[in-house]
Design an enzyme around this catalytic site. Sequence first.
Site, PDB file in Angstrom:
ATOM      1  N   SER A 123       0.841  -1.193   0.000  1.00 13.53           N
ATOM      2  CA  SER A 123       0.000   0.000   0.000  1.00 13.53           C
ATOM      3  C   SER A 123       0.882   1.252   0.000  1.00 13.53           C
ATOM      4  O   SER A 123       1.681   1.444  -0.913  1.00 13.53           O
ATOM      5  CB  SER A 123      -0.959  -0.033   1.186  1.00 13.53           C
ATOM      6  OG  SER A 123      -1.970   0.947   1.061  1.00 13.53           O
ATOM      7  N   GLU A 169      -9.418  -5.308  -3.965  1.00 15.06           N
ATOM      8  CA  GLU A 169      -8.792  -4.273  -3.148  1.00 15.06           C
ATOM      9  C   GLU A 169      -9.797  -3.468  -2.319  1.00 15.06           C
ATOM     10  O   GLU A 169      -9.576  -3.197  -1.139  1.00 15.06           O
ATOM     11  CB  GLU A 169      -8.009  -3.302  -4.041  1.00 15.06           C
ATOM     12  CG  GLU A 169      -6.868  -3.913  -4.819  1.00 15.06           C
ATOM     13  CD  GLU A 169      -5.586  -4.017  -4.015  1.00 15.06           C
ATOM     14  OE1 GLU A 169      -5.592  -3.651  -2.820  1.00 15.06           O
ATOM     15  OE2 GLU A 169      -4.572  -4.464  -4.585  1.00 15.06           O
ATOM     16  N   HIS A 183      -7.533  -5.795   0.042  1.00  4.41           N
ATOM     17  CA  HIS A 183      -6.322  -5.008   0.241  1.00  4.41           C
ATOM     18  C   HIS A 183      -5.603  -5.489   1.498  1.00  4.41           C
ATOM     19  O   HIS A 183      -6.213  -5.668   2.540  1.00  4.41           O
ATOM     20  CB  HIS A 183      -6.718  -3.535   0.397  1.00  4.41           C
ATOM     21  CG  HIS A 183      -5.594  -2.564   0.423  1.00  4.41           C
ATOM     22  ND1 HIS A 183      -4.844  -2.263  -0.688  1.00  4.41           N
ATOM     23  CD2 HIS A 183      -5.090  -1.803   1.437  1.00  4.41           C
ATOM     24  CE1 HIS A 183      -3.946  -1.348  -0.371  1.00  4.41           C
ATOM     25  NE2 HIS A 183      -4.057  -1.058   0.913  1.00  4.41           N
TER      26      HIS A 183
END
Length: 528
Positions: free
Chosen positions: A214, A334, A435
């Site tokens: 990320s 995600e 995610h």
Amino acid sequence: MADRNIYLNRRSVLAAMGSTGLALAARAGGGEDPVVLTSNGPVSGTHEGGVAVFRGIRYGADTALTRFAKPRRPEPWKEVLRTVAYGAASPQRGNEPNQSEDCLFLNVWTPEARRGAQRPVMVYIHGGAYNAGSGSDALYDGARLAAHGDVVVITINHRLNAFGYLSLGKLMPEAFPDSGNAGQWDIIAALEWVRDNAEAFGGDPAQIMVFGQSGGGAKIATLMAAPAAKELFHSAATMSGQQVTASGPINARKRAEAFLARLGIAPGDVAALRAMAPEKLVEALDTEDPVNREFSVYFGPVLDGRLLTRHPFWPDAPAQSAAIPIILGNTHDETRNLIGRSQPEYFELGWEDLPAALTRHMRCDIDADEVVQAYRGFYPEHTPTDIFFAATTAARSWRGQVEEADARAREGSPTWVYRFDLPWTADDERWGAPHAVDIGYAFLNLDRQGAMPGKAPSAQAISRQLAGAFISLARHGNPNHSGLPHWPAHALPDRATLIFSDTVRVEEDPRGQERALFAKVPFIQWGT
């Protein structure tokens, strides 16, 4: 923490270090605590899980003394400093424990802390956008990865949010010329420490890999275009983290002005800004963003002409990093947790609500009705909720990876792309492969708090395969290893992608229709 202030009076150890210039340490399975002479002073760690562990090693001075400026090296020390407790995280919102402006610390896991071992070094940069997190999360514990791969694993802390990315270069240029990228300068300082100290911990300074998820991946993408970071790492892997464009100076200035107004500080009042309590700076992080007014103020890297003289991946891939082999990964779903965790109503969408929901969350200027019609053709069985999460994943989370991978393919740079599909088992697999699902797999830490494991035994096998790919990249500059099917490099137009699912396989241009749909509109990194 108190442990950081405990000094051990080991005159004989220091004498040995001083006379030989070598790190003196017991093997990881041995009895005595490992002791290493770093470039700043000697440190001692402990043994855990078959490796030597050093937590909270200082690589920079207290940033309260250099607020919004480049980091400085710490004052050197002579006594052996006990490093067994994690250092403080950068001040931030949320429940991250132990926060302080004095946050430039890193952690090391190594099979054997001695010179001559020449192991690859894997440096992890944590996520949390540019706003939150630390390298101290239990999910990032590097003991298993270090032992399994015979590598040195390092995690780092650095300045975040306003402390790391408040851009004052146009408002107070003489006082804070590097403020917009202070957090990136911290990471560079940490990588310089790694370069200078890798050998003492059993590592090879010529085999330094950076990897991050990320925001950590975005920070790596930014470093790939920063001249000051050139030659500080030799391979890289990003997990759901891209940075195609940086913030321009005009928007960065607008955000700084809004933030200072919230604090009640005049734009030229250097003394007041330096004296402001860090808690007040954290409180002001909910300032309305003057560019995207539905959201809190964005902080991220800035095109300042100092750290960054160009955008990270626009208009092309940075030439300085063209030879660096890189893995680019994303997950299949995600936004199921990025959006769905805080806004569960999106799991109950009707067809009539879908266009407005997409307009708000796709973060690109495309007609939502066209997107709905296209996705209903792509996937006739999808519900409105399925289309919402698929389209927002493709438009705002995966799109940056497509831009980076294709840019590197055009310059012939060594790049491998993966997609992680194995669903998390929680809540009847409601979250899909969300995610951050791949972090626990990469660290072999599927049983740790924060992990998102899939069904066994597939999850354990895939963990070894993904971690093995990262280890192989660090050691050989290529992620292929005996536990994987052959993984071709990313090239156009094939776009070969390794899919981590119940079985691991290679697909060409997966979700190609979705990619082509969003390629109709220009991509600009959100917030920039």
